[in-house]
Design an enzyme around this catalytic site. Structure first.
Site, PDB file in Angstrom:
ATOM      1  N   ARG A  64      92.298 -51.964  59.057  1.00 29.55           N
ATOM      2  CA  ARG A  64      92.939 -52.136  60.375  1.00 29.55           C
ATOM      3  C   ARG A  64      94.305 -51.451  60.400  1.00 29.55           C
ATOM      4  O   ARG A  64      94.717 -50.870  61.405  1.00 29.55           O
ATOM      5  CB  ARG A  64      93.091 -53.627  60.709  1.00 29.55           C
ATOM      6  CG  ARG A  64      91.777 -54.313  60.981  1.00 29.55           C
ATOM      7  CD  ARG A  64      91.975 -55.755  61.414  1.00 29.55           C
ATOM      8  NE  ARG A  64      92.637 -55.862  62.707  1.00 29.55           N
ATOM      9  CZ  ARG A  64      93.079 -57.031  63.208  1.00 29.55           C
ATOM     10  NH1 ARG A  64      92.973 -58.137  62.484  1.00 29.55           N
ATOM     11  NH2 ARG A  64      93.640 -57.072  64.391  1.00 29.55           N
ATOM     12  N   HIS A 114     100.865 -64.305  65.866  1.00 31.50           N
ATOM     13  CA  HIS A 114      99.818 -64.248  64.836  1.00 31.50           C
ATOM     14  C   HIS A 114     100.196 -63.337  63.678  1.00 31.50           C
ATOM     15  O   HIS A 114      99.328 -62.954  62.882  1.00 31.50           O
ATOM     16  CB  HIS A 114      98.493 -63.770  65.454  1.00 31.50           C
ATOM     17  CG  HIS A 114      97.868 -64.789  66.350  1.00 31.50           C
ATOM     18  ND1 HIS A 114      96.818 -64.494  67.193  1.00 31.50           N
ATOM     19  CD2 HIS A 114      98.144 -66.100  66.567  1.00 31.50           C
ATOM     20  CE1 HIS A 114      96.461 -65.583  67.859  1.00 31.50           C
ATOM     21  NE2 HIS A 114      97.265 -66.568  67.507  1.00 31.50           N
ATOM     22  N   CYS A 122     104.223 -62.859  50.298  1.00 29.12           N
ATOM     23  CA  CYS A 122     103.910 -63.149  48.891  1.00 29.12           C
ATOM     24  C   CYS A 122     103.442 -64.589  48.761  1.00 29.12           C
ATOM     25  O   CYS A 122     104.140 -65.523  49.172  1.00 29.12           O
ATOM     26  CB  CYS A 122     105.148 -62.924  48.009  1.00 29.12           C
ATOM     27  SG  CYS A 122     104.809 -63.319  46.266  1.00 29.12           S
ATOM     28  N   GLY A 184      95.148 -59.038  78.856  1.00 27.51           N
ATOM     29  CA  GLY A 184      94.216 -58.570  77.829  1.00 27.51           C
ATOM     30  C   GLY A 184      93.844 -59.587  76.784  1.00 27.51           C
ATOM     31  O   GLY A 184      93.759 -59.263  75.594  1.00 27.51           O
ATOM     32  N   THR A 185      93.598 -60.837  77.225  1.00 20.80           N
ATOM     33  CA  THR A 185      93.147 -61.838  76.255  1.00 20.80           C
ATOM     34  C   THR A 185      91.998 -62.639  76.863  1.00 20.80           C
ATOM     35  O   THR A 185      92.000 -62.955  78.047  1.00 20.80           O
ATOM     36  CB  THR A 185      94.287 -62.762  75.793  1.00 20.80           C
ATOM     37  OG1 THR A 185      93.792 -63.692  74.827  1.00 20.80           O
ATOM     38  CG2 THR A 185      94.914 -63.517  76.944  1.00 20.80           C
ATOM     39  N   SER A 186      91.052 -63.015  76.008  1.00 19.69           N
ATOM     40  CA  SER A 186      89.860 -63.732  76.499  1.00 19.69           C
ATOM     41  C   SER A 186      90.151 -65.203  76.730  1.00 19.69           C
ATOM     42  O   SER A 186      89.352 -65.918  77.338  1.00 19.69           O
ATOM     43  CB  SER A 186      88.718 -63.590  75.486  1.00 19.69           C
ATOM     44  OG  SER A 186      89.134 -64.098  74.216  1.00 19.69           O
ATOM     45  N   ASN A 210      93.452 -58.552  83.430  1.00 18.99           N
ATOM     46  CA  ASN A 210      92.426 -58.500  82.395  1.00 18.99           C
ATOM     47  C   ASN A 210      91.243 -57.654  82.855  1.00 18.99           C
ATOM     48  O   ASN A 210      90.993 -57.543  84.047  1.00 18.99           O
ATOM     49  CB  ASN A 210      91.948 -59.936  82.083  1.00 18.99           C
ATOM     50  CG  ASN A 210      91.646 -60.122  80.616  1.00 18.99           C
ATOM     51  OD1 ASN A 210      92.460 -59.790  79.756  1.00 18.99           O
ATOM     52  ND2 ASN A 210      90.451 -60.628  80.318  1.00 18.99           N
ATOM     53  N   LEU A 211      90.519 -57.131  81.853  1.00 14.65           N
ATOM     54  CA  LEU A 211      89.351 -56.321  82.243  1.00 14.65           C
ATOM     55  C   LEU A 211      88.248 -57.207  82.805  1.00 14.65           C
ATOM     56  O   LEU A 211      87.574 -56.868  83.772  1.00 14.65           O
ATOM     57  CB  LEU A 211      88.847 -55.551  81.017  1.00 14.65           C
ATOM     58  CG  LEU A 211      87.832 -54.429  81.285  1.00 14.65           C
ATOM     59  CD1 LEU A 211      88.469 -53.334  82.136  1.00 14.65           C
ATOM     60  CD2 LEU A 211      87.335 -53.834  79.962  1.00 14.65           C
ATOM     61  N   ALA A 228      94.249 -52.494  81.559  1.00  9.90           N
ATOM     62  CA  ALA A 228      95.681 -52.828  81.472  1.00  9.90           C
ATOM     63  C   ALA A 228      96.554 -51.620  81.765  1.00  9.90           C
ATOM     64  O   ALA A 228      97.633 -51.759  82.367  1.00  9.90           O
ATOM     65  CB  ALA A 228      95.986 -53.375  80.075  1.00  9.90           C
TER      66      ALA A 228
HETATM   67  N1  APR Z   1      92.488 -53.760  79.733  1.00 10.89           N
HETATM   68  C1  APR Z   1      92.666 -55.097  79.923  1.00 10.89           C
HETATM   69  N2  APR Z   1      91.949 -56.046  79.293  1.00 10.89           N
HETATM   70  C2  APR Z   1      91.018 -55.618  78.418  1.00 10.89           C
HETATM   71  C3  APR Z   1      90.776 -54.254  78.147  1.00 10.89           C
HETATM   72  C4  APR Z   1      91.560 -53.313  78.855  1.00 10.89           C
HETATM   73  N3  APR Z   1      91.398 -51.994  78.679  1.00 10.89           N
HETATM   74  N4  APR Z   1      89.767 -54.174  77.234  1.00 10.89           N
HETATM   75  C5  APR Z   1      89.401 -55.433  76.938  1.00 10.89           C
HETATM   76  N5  APR Z   1      90.139 -56.302  77.651  1.00 10.89           N
HETATM   77  C6  APR Z   1      90.083 -57.775  77.634  1.00 10.89           C
HETATM   78  C7  APR Z   1      88.688 -58.325  77.521  1.00 10.89           C
HETATM   79  O1  APR Z   1      88.126 -58.527  78.825  1.00 10.89           O
HETATM   80  C8  APR Z   1      88.936 -59.658  76.805  1.00 10.89           C
HETATM   81  O2  APR Z   1      89.160 -60.694  77.762  1.00 10.89           O
HETATM   82  O3  APR Z   1      90.766 -58.185  76.486  1.00 10.89           O
HETATM   83  C9  APR Z   1      90.209 -59.420  76.018  1.00 10.89           C
HETATM   84  C10 APR Z   1      89.989 -59.317  74.515  1.00 10.89           C
HETATM   85  O4  APR Z   1      89.532 -60.564  74.076  1.00 10.89           O
HETATM   86  P1  APR Z   1      89.404 -60.843  72.504  1.00 10.89           P
HETATM   87  O5  APR Z   1      88.664 -59.725  71.868  1.00 10.89           O
HETATM   88  O6  APR Z   1      88.904 -62.237  72.366  1.00 10.89           O
HETATM   89  O7  APR Z   1      90.902 -60.739  71.945  1.00 10.89           O
HETATM   90  P2  APR Z   1      92.047 -61.820  72.069  1.00 10.89           P
HETATM   91  O8  APR Z   1      91.919 -62.624  73.325  1.00 10.89           O
HETATM   92  O9  APR Z   1      93.341 -61.116  71.853  1.00 10.89           O
HETATM   93  O10 APR Z   1      91.779 -62.779  70.798  1.00 10.89           O
HETATM   94  C11 APR Z   1      92.727 -63.804  70.553  1.00 10.89           C
HETATM   95  O11 APR Z   1      91.553 -64.400  68.553  1.00 10.89           O
HETATM   96  O12 APR Z   1      90.399 -63.765  66.699  1.00 10.89           O
HETATM   97  C12 APR Z   1      91.627 -64.211  67.140  1.00 10.89           C
HETATM   98  O13 APR Z   1      93.679 -63.798  66.083  1.00 10.89           O
HETATM   99  C13 APR Z   1      92.705 -63.186  66.864  1.00 10.89           C
HETATM  100  O14 APR Z   1      94.658 -62.734  68.211  1.00 10.89           O
HETATM  101  C14 APR Z   1      93.253 -62.858  68.246  1.00 10.89           C
HETATM  102  C15 APR Z   1      92.815 -64.063  69.080  1.00 10.89           C
END
Ligand code: APR
Length: 242
Positions: A64, A114, A122, A184-186, A210-211, A228
């Site tokens: 990553r 996070h 360490c 941008g978070t689920s 969000n998408l 985004a």
């Molecule tokens: N623009 C806006 N939103 C987007 C885009 C984009 N181009 N592409 C994807 N998304 C949205 C998706 O619709 C989804 O709702 O981003 C979100 C990504 O969701 P996840 O993959 O679940 O990521 P996230 O919400 O950041 O996960 C939270 O979970 O696994 C743990 O620690 C990890 O920080 C992470 C946490």
């Protein structure tokens, strides 16, 4: 859904997730083909997984970190940096992301709840150091801690079952903000997924960019769907126009 003029706000809290970095080429977690479809979470994102097979975990985060080195900030990161420079009120940018694209996009104040890919922790002396290199050499050797020389460095990333960083500071800001923006978070991983309920109960306006609709959709006063790189710039233009 209501729409309101993005004017008059004085204290903004922004929460970002993997979606803000998707257009920079960084895999999200739960999309089709995402990180959690490529790997078992229990094996590479828990303390137990690290204890069981540290080389597997170090290799995952080395991969990553290498992908991040090939990525660049996108207009959404850059727009948030503009907001930080131009907004006259209080702004707290909280990210769930461990990448440094907010910083490389120009944001100076970023709270990584996070942790960060470019930080090492360490397990012996709990020193944190900035880290850009692989943690697992090709011959399997692991670098010693620069502070205590123990071979016990791990990614400074919060795994499932561990407490995210700076939660007191975050909750303090959530209680006093007047605008909360989730980008941008689920909305499926707590405690971040619960922030919107906290701020809604405290009376803030809640906006989602969000998408796809997130799990917390019903808690937001307004939800704008799309990439985004477009939505964030448009929203910030509205805020700065007043
Ligand atoms: N623009 C806006 N939103 C987007 C885009 C984009 N181009 N592409 C994807 N998304 C949205 C998706 O619709 C989804 O709702 O981003 C979100 C990504 O969701 P996840 O993959 O679940 O990521 P996230 O919400 O950041 O996960 C939270 O979970 O696994 C743990 O620690 C990890 O920080 C992470 C946490």
């Amino acid at each position: 859904m209501f729409q309101r003029i993005m004017a008059g706000f004085e204290r903004i809290v922004i929460l970002t997730g993997a979606g803000i970095s998707a257009e920079s080429g960084i895999d999200t977690f739960r999309a089709a083909g995402g990180l959690w479809e490529q790997h078992w979470v229990e094996d590479i994102a828990t303390p137990e997984g690290f204890a069981r097979d540290p080389d597997l975990v170090l290799g995952f985060y080395d991969m990553r970190r290498a992908a991040l080195a090939r990525a660049a900030p996108n207009p959404a990161h850059e727009a948030l940096a503009l907001l930080e420079r131009e907004f006259s009120g209080d702004l707290l940018l909280v990210t769930q992301n461990v990448d440094d694209l907010h910083e490389r996009g120009g944001s100076a104040q970023v709270l990584h709840m996070h942790g960060e890919l470019k930080s090492a922790l360490c397990t012996s002396c709990e020193t944190r150091v900035r880290w850009d290199a692989p943690m697992l050499a090709k011959d399997g050797d692991r670098p010693p801690c620069p502070a205590c020389c123990a071979v016990g460095l791990r990614p400074d990333v919060v795994w499932f079952g561990e407490m995210p960083y700076e939660m007191d500071r975050i909750y303090g800001a959530l209680q006093t903000c007047d605008l909360f923006v989730s980008i941008g978070t689920s909305g499926v991983v707590y405690p971040a997924a619960g922030f919107v309920e906290e701020v809604r109960a405290a009376g803030a306006w809640c906006l989602e960019l969000n998408l796809d609709p997130s799990d917390g959709l019903r808690c937001f006063h307004e939800s704008r769907l799309g990439p985004a790189s477009i939505l964030v710039s448009q929203w910030i233009d509205e805020v700065l126009a007043h």
